[in-house]
Design a protein around this motif. Structure first.
Motif, mmCIF file in Angstrom:
data_model
loop_
_atom_site.group_PDB
_atom_site.id
_atom_site.type_symbol
_atom_site.label_atom_id
_atom_site.label_comp_id
_atom_site.label_asym_id
_atom_site.label_seq_id
_atom_site.Cartn_x
_atom_site.Cartn_y
_atom_site.Cartn_z
ATOM 1 N N ASP A 64 -11.866 -53.832 73.655
ATOM 2 C CA ASP A 64 -11.616 -53.577 75.080
ATOM 3 C C ASP A 64 -10.943 -52.211 75.215
ATOM 4 O O ASP A 64 -9.783 -52.036 74.840
ATOM 5 N N LEU A 117 -7.502 -51.945 77.175
ATOM 6 C CA LEU A 117 -6.327 -52.401 76.435
ATOM 7 C C LEU A 117 -5.950 -51.426 75.327
ATOM 8 O O LEU A 117 -4.766 -51.170 75.084
ATOM 9 N N ILE A 118 -6.950 -50.872 74.658
ATOM 10 C CA ILE A 118 -6.674 -49.878 73.614
ATOM 11 C C ILE A 118 -5.948 -48.680 74.201
ATOM 12 O O ILE A 118 -4.951 -48.203 73.633
ATOM 13 N N SER A 167 -2.862 -58.819 75.389
ATOM 14 C CA SER A 167 -2.878 -57.406 74.991
ATOM 15 C C SER A 167 -3.720 -57.166 73.749
ATOM 16 O O SER A 167 -3.868 -56.016 73.313
ATOM 17 N N ALA A 170 -6.809 -56.331 71.849
ATOM 18 C CA ALA A 170 -7.988 -55.584 72.298
ATOM 19 C C ALA A 170 -9.212 -55.831 71.438
ATOM 20 O O ALA A 170 -10.253 -55.203 71.662
ATOM 21 N N ASP A 184 -14.919 -52.708 78.750
ATOM 22 C CA ASP A 184 -13.778 -52.137 79.470
ATOM 23 C C ASP A 184 -13.375 -53.114 80.567
ATOM 24 O O ASP A 184 -14.094 -53.266 81.557
ATOM 25 N N CYS A 237 -15.413 -56.198 81.897
ATOM 26 C CA CYS A 237 -15.234 -56.703 80.530
ATOM 27 C C CYS A 237 -16.385 -57.563 80.015
ATOM 28 O O CYS A 237 -16.308 -58.101 78.929
#
Length: 469
Positions: free
Chosen positions: A33, A36-37, A334, A336, A451, A456
């Protein structure tokens, strides 16, 4: 060499995958994701900026150029001028980074690579080839043994391709309690080791091909921590341990030495140092301020952009709280990285409901997590299936986990009240948070990138993954 492990064709991968929905992807697939990264990378660089310390990004967890760039601020507003400092665990990683590092140096940006394991003698020719295309002291090595250093230096200077003006940087690796690589400052071999390196330090009067850049610690045992206090204590212990190491260097030669500390639990615990009520926060700031008067302090970490179940289990920083400048909460939301797998059989007749999925240890790894007995946790958003209950080791402990694992298959097992089981059907595609992100990616040639800022559920990019050693 990296050239023996060519990357998958990015253009063809883009044509094949970009725009596809998760439910239409082959399994197993590994999903990142991007939102999140970026959030995890931004928080790390922001806290280093606030603390006025450096940051060195470890790339071993993901082995991609795209994520390496994000780790050093490229594409992150306000952080683009961060020095591009890297750590690698394989020479192949360095070979895949070298052109980017060269480009950054040509732009005037500080950039370098640290080979972050005690250097094998067979790597010398490849390290020389890397050093020859970069500025002097841009390639750095780790040393924890005087004999190994002497063998390395002899091989370096005897090699026909060695250019004497392209010196190699040296970090002495200090064992601050992990008991893996490194030398303890209490060892009778420690001061002779530092003396051997200094004798070959071309910048301090020695007649050699290296420059002592500083001391390095990897606080890997911080994975065993269970609280913010544990992580803060690790940060302080590392700083004090490396300060002790500098006493082996003559006082007039200490100024500017780098003290490089970290592992994701302790490095990201720096995010607690501006707001936490931990009694060790003040002690950390006093220690850090004192050391910065004489030394350059840098944090290093690798898995923090991705996170995984192991990292969440450390509870190294708060699980709740708004994602503000210099802070990102540490919780499963969180993480990812996710593994997309397909349910190929179901076993509702068993005492505990179970399901067979199309991925085993070669995809997910076989790394344990101290907080529960499984090999991965099924997420709340599961491809074309949904679940109302996600396993929480600190909560109800109800949900699907990877309870058993074989080479190419995994067994999902339901935890908690059987009457509340979220049923799975053959053909469902579910997503799994892995225990250890570094190992979970190892069997794949690329990451499929989504993303969550854009929904997502659709692939927006493909990042080829480096292979080899």
């Amino acid at each position: 060499m990296a050239s023996n492990f060519p990357l998958s064709n990015a253009s063809l991968l883009t044509q094949q995958f970009v725009g596809k929905k998760l439910v239409d992807l082959p399994t197993p697939s590994i999903i990142l994701d991007r939102r999140l990264i970026k959030a995890n990378c931004t928080a790390m660089l922001q806290i280093c900026k606030k603390l006025k310390v450096g940051f060195r990004a470890h790339v071993k967890s993901h082995k991609t150029l795209e994520l390496s760039r994000l780790q050093v601020g490229d594409g992150l507003p306000g952080l683009e001028n961060t020095p591009a400092l890297f750590i690698v665990s394989t020479v192949a990683e360095a070979e895949n980074l070298v052109e980017y590092v060269k480009e950054q140096q040509e732009k005037g940006r500080e950039s370098s690579i640290l080979y972050g394991v005690p250097v094998p003698q067979g790597a010398v020719p490849r390290l020389i080839a890397l050093a020859n295309v970069l500025k002097s002291e841009s390639i750095n090595i780790i040393i924890d043994n005087a004999d190994a250093f002497s063998l390395f230096h002899d091989a370096l200077t005897a090699h026909p391709d060695f250019q004497s003006e392209k010196k190699i940087g040296v970090f002495v690796k200090i064992d601050t309690g992990y008991r893996r690589a490194g030398i303890a400052t209490s060892s009778p071999k420690f001061k002779p080791l530092v003396g051997t390196v200094l004798a070959k330090d071309g910048s301090k009067g020695g007649e050699g091909a290296v420059v002592l850049h500083g001391f390095y610690s990897h606080f890997g045992h911080s994975y065993a921590g269970n609280s913010e206090d544990d992580a803060a204590s690790g940060l302080i212990d590392e700083l004090l341990g490396l300060e002790e190491a500098t006493h082996a260097v003559p006082e007039n030669a200490r100024k500017g030495l780098v003290l490089s500390i970290g592992a994701t639990p302790t490095a990201t615990a720096a995010q607690n140092m501006l707001s936490s009520s931990s009694p060790r926060v003040e002690e950390f700031h006093v220690t850090l301020s004192r050391l910065k008067e004489q030394f350059a302090v840098e944090l290093h970490a690798g898995v923090y952009p991705l996170l995984d179940c192991q990292q969440v289990a450390t509870h190294a920083r708060p699980a709740k709280g708004a994602a503000i400048e210099g802070f990102q909460p540490l919780n499963k939301d969180s993480i990812a990285i996710r593994m997309l797998v397909e349910v190929t059989s179901v076993y509702t007749e068993r005492e505990t409901p179970e399901a067979l999925v199309s991925a085993g240890s070669l995809a997910m790894g076989r790394e344990p997590c101290k907080s529960y007995s499984g090999w991965g946790i099924v997420t709340g958003s599961m491809g074309n299936s949904k679940t109302s209950s996600v396993y929480d080791e600190r909560g109800e402990k109800a949900g699907w986990i990877v309870g058993r694992i074989s080479q190419e298959h995994g067994i999902l097992t339901w935890q908690g009240d059987k009457s509340k089981c979220n049923e799975l059907t053959i053909g469902d595609k579910v997503e799994i948070w892995p225990n250890h992100a570094c190992v979970a990616g190892a069997g794949f040639g690329w990451y499929l990138v989504v993303d969550s800022e854009r929904g997502c559920d659709e692939v927006v990019d493909v990042w080829p993954r480096w292979r080899g050693w």
